[in-house]
Every structure is written in C-alpha cells, then in structure tokens.
Design a protein around this motif. Structure first.
Motif, PDB file in Angstrom:
ATOM      1  N   VAL A 196      -9.087  -0.395  -9.277  1.00 46.41           N
ATOM      2  CA  VAL A 196      -8.735   0.095  -7.938  1.00 46.41           C
ATOM      3  C   VAL A 196      -8.183  -1.020  -7.063  1.00 46.41           C
ATOM      4  O   VAL A 196      -7.273  -0.796  -6.255  1.00 46.41           O
ATOM      5  N   TRP A 197      -8.662  -2.240  -7.256  1.00 40.60           N
ATOM      6  CA  TRP A 197      -8.120  -3.358  -6.482  1.00 40.60           C
ATOM      7  C   TRP A 197      -6.732  -3.754  -6.970  1.00 40.60           C
ATOM      8  O   TRP A 197      -5.963  -4.380  -6.226  1.00 40.60           O
ATOM      9  N   CYS A 239     -11.543   0.697  -2.115  1.00 41.41           N
ATOM     10  CA  CYS A 239     -11.634  -0.677  -2.617  1.00 41.41           C
ATOM     11  C   CYS A 239     -12.881  -1.366  -2.084  1.00 41.41           C
ATOM     12  O   CYS A 239     -13.667  -1.954  -2.839  1.00 41.41           O
ATOM     13  N   VAL A 245     -13.672  -1.305 -10.535  1.00 40.69           N
ATOM     14  CA  VAL A 245     -13.396  -2.116  -9.341  1.00 40.69           C
ATOM     15  C   VAL A 245     -12.111  -2.917  -9.543  1.00 40.69           C
ATOM     16  O   VAL A 245     -11.264  -3.018  -8.645  1.00 40.69           O
ATOM     17  N   TYR A 258       0.824  -1.204   0.000  1.00 44.90           N
ATOM     18  CA  TYR A 258       0.000   0.000   0.000  1.00 44.90           C
ATOM     19  C   TYR A 258       0.861   1.258   0.000  1.00 44.90           C
ATOM     20  O   TYR A 258       0.931   1.994   0.997  1.00 44.90           O
ATOM     21  N   ALA A 294      -4.343  -0.120  -5.711  1.00 42.69           N
ATOM     22  CA  ALA A 294      -4.178   0.244  -4.301  1.00 42.69           C
ATOM     23  C   ALA A 294      -3.116  -0.560  -3.560  1.00 42.69           C
ATOM     24  O   ALA A 294      -2.290   0.015  -2.852  1.00 42.69           O
ATOM     25  N   THR A 331      -6.238   3.803   1.072  1.00 37.97           N
ATOM     26  CA  THR A 331      -6.692   3.281  -0.218  1.00 37.97           C
ATOM     27  C   THR A 331      -7.547   2.021  -0.067  1.00 37.97           C
ATOM     28  O   THR A 331      -8.207   1.611  -1.029  1.00 37.97           O
TER      29      THR A 331
END
Length: 282
Positions: free
Chosen positions: A105-106, A19, A102, A9, A109, A15
């Motif tokens: 961002v997964w 998620c 989705v 991270y 992050a 972040t």
C-alpha cells in the motif's frame, strides 16, 4: 495500473489514510504478538502468545511479574492445545502478511494509478488481517487459561486496537475512487496525446471531429495604362492552398467599341472612390 510521478497520488489523497492506519496496525500487531503480557492467569502469571514472562523461580509458583520475556519450551507442551496453536498461527499470519500489505500500500498509493477493484482487493486483505488479529483472543480459551481463567493485560488490549486499525484501513480502501483520466495518463486535459495515453491504461476517450471546409476566394484588381489599355488581374485562392493568377488585357480599341461599359470592383478589394477600381467609360 499505470505508473505516475512519485507523490502525485493519482487516486487522490484519501489513499494516505490506509497507509497510515495500516502501519499503526502493524506496529500494534507486533507488540501484541511478541509481548509476554498478553494475559494474566488466575495464579498471577503473565503469559503471551509467543513468549512468557521469565522469572528466577519456578514458573508455576510465581505470584508477581517477572523481569523479561522468554520463549515457550517443550516443558509447556501441556498447554499447546488447538486454541493455543490457532492463536499463534493467526498471530504469525497477521504479522507476516500484514508486513507485505504495508509495503504494497505504501508503494501503490503515492505513484500508481490503481482501479477501484485494486483498492478493494487491498481492503479485503486488510479486512482479513483484522479478522486474524481478532481471533488471537482464542488464546484466552486455551489450556493455559483453563485453571481459573485469564484476564487481558497490555498485550491483549493492544491486540484489540490493532484489529480496529486493520478494519479502519480496510473500510477506507473501499471508499477510494478510480483514478481520473488526467491522473492516469499524467497529461493535461488539452494535450494532443491524451486520447492515446488514456487508451494505453484502459481508459476510453471519445472524440468528435468537425471537418473544416475551406472555400475558394477570388479577388480582382484593375489598372489603366497611359495609352488607355485596361489590365485586369484576378487572384484565386484554391481550397488545396494553391493560388491561380489570371491577367486580362483590354486594348483601347476594344473599349472604344463598347458604347457604355462600367466595371465595378468591390470596395473591400480596391477601396471606395478609387479611380482605378471604379470608372465609367462612354
């Protein structure tokens, strides 16, 4: 952007919030879009954006809920006005683009050091998803609700919650800071490769170096032979690291010609009270 070790991270643990919020928003969006109980008409029909509630009797005379959902067919073209199509289009846009966001961002992050502008772009996309989800409420203004209006049911309420979760994820994305230099490069602060690695990811590290001046040092030792000869040895350490050794020999005759000769070597070299280093010849 710079890849880092997984689950490190690099932009901070804040972040994690977008998620989790985005995946909840996407699940709620899917339920809302494919539910056949988005709203209920004045006649008691349960209808949805993409599907309607199936019954064993004629759909237009149903007064109670059915058993399962079924897609709309050409028999219901009279309901396909602008608002109905807009609700379907916006719902499908949120469902498809939201899935992509989705995944993005997964992926970003946990292990990608992303600048602040990158997270703002992600936040802007989440904001757009929330707006599209909110405007699926245009379904309530379509022809299917024109006779007596409609009231929201489970699918419609879930749609509103999905909108809130999309916008909550967007808001947090705008609060995520830049990755620190140490996080960007994945190196400890004292690492000699820190400056080069930070420059590779767009960081700027200013370093100041203080030159080290090496002074020449010199030491002299003396000894007296049995016949009275004095042997003086001078060792000089040069700034370039080399060493120069100079040896001087003073015979007894030369000493005798000097009425009063005193030779003193610093105590730090030969030691105080050493007869070979401090002596007086008369």
């Amino acid at each position: 952007m710079a890849c880092n070790s997984c689950c490190s991270y690099p932009n901070g643990h804040l972040t994690i919030a977008p998620c989790l919020l985005s995946i909840v928003a996407y699940i709620l969006t899917s339920i809302s879009l494919w539910s056949c109980q988005y709203a209920e008409t004045y006649y008691g029909w349960s209808v949805g954006i993409m599907q309607r509630e199936a019954t064993d009797r004629d759909w237009f005379t149903v007064q109670s809920g059915g058993e399962q959902c079924t897609p709309y067919t050409s028999d219901y073209n009279q309901f396909y006005d602008t608002n109905f199509k807009a609700a379907q289009g916006l719902g499908l846009t949120t469902w498809i683009v939201g899935f992509i966001m989705v995944i993005v961002v997964w992926s970003v992050a946990p292990c990608v050091a992303t600048p602040k502008v990158g997270w703002r772009i992600i936040g802007g996309m989440f904001f757009l998803m929330g707006g599209c989800q909110l405007f699926t409420l245009l379904f309530l203004a379509s022809n299917i609700c024109s006779s007596g209006g409609c009231i929201l049911k489970n699918g419609g309420v879930v749609s509103i919650f999905a909108f809130l979760f999309w916008w909550a994820a967007a808001g947090i994305c705008f609060l995520i800071p830049d990755a620190t230099r140490e996080r960007d490069v994945g190196l400890p602060q004292s690492s000699p490769q820190r400056a080069a690695a930070a420059a590779a990811v767009g960081g700027l590290v200013q370093q100041s170096e203080t030159p080290i001046v090496v002074m020449a040092t010199e030491s002299t030792t003396q000894r007296v032979e049995a016949d009275g000869t004095i042997v003086a040895e001078t060792v000089k350490n040069n700034p370039d690291g080399s060493t120069t050794v100079t040896t001087s020999i003073i015979p007894p005759a030369a000493v005798a010609q000097v009425p009063d000769v005193q030779v003193t070597v610093p105590a730090s070299v030969s030691g105080r009270g050493n007869p070979n280093s401090v002596f007086e010849k008369r």
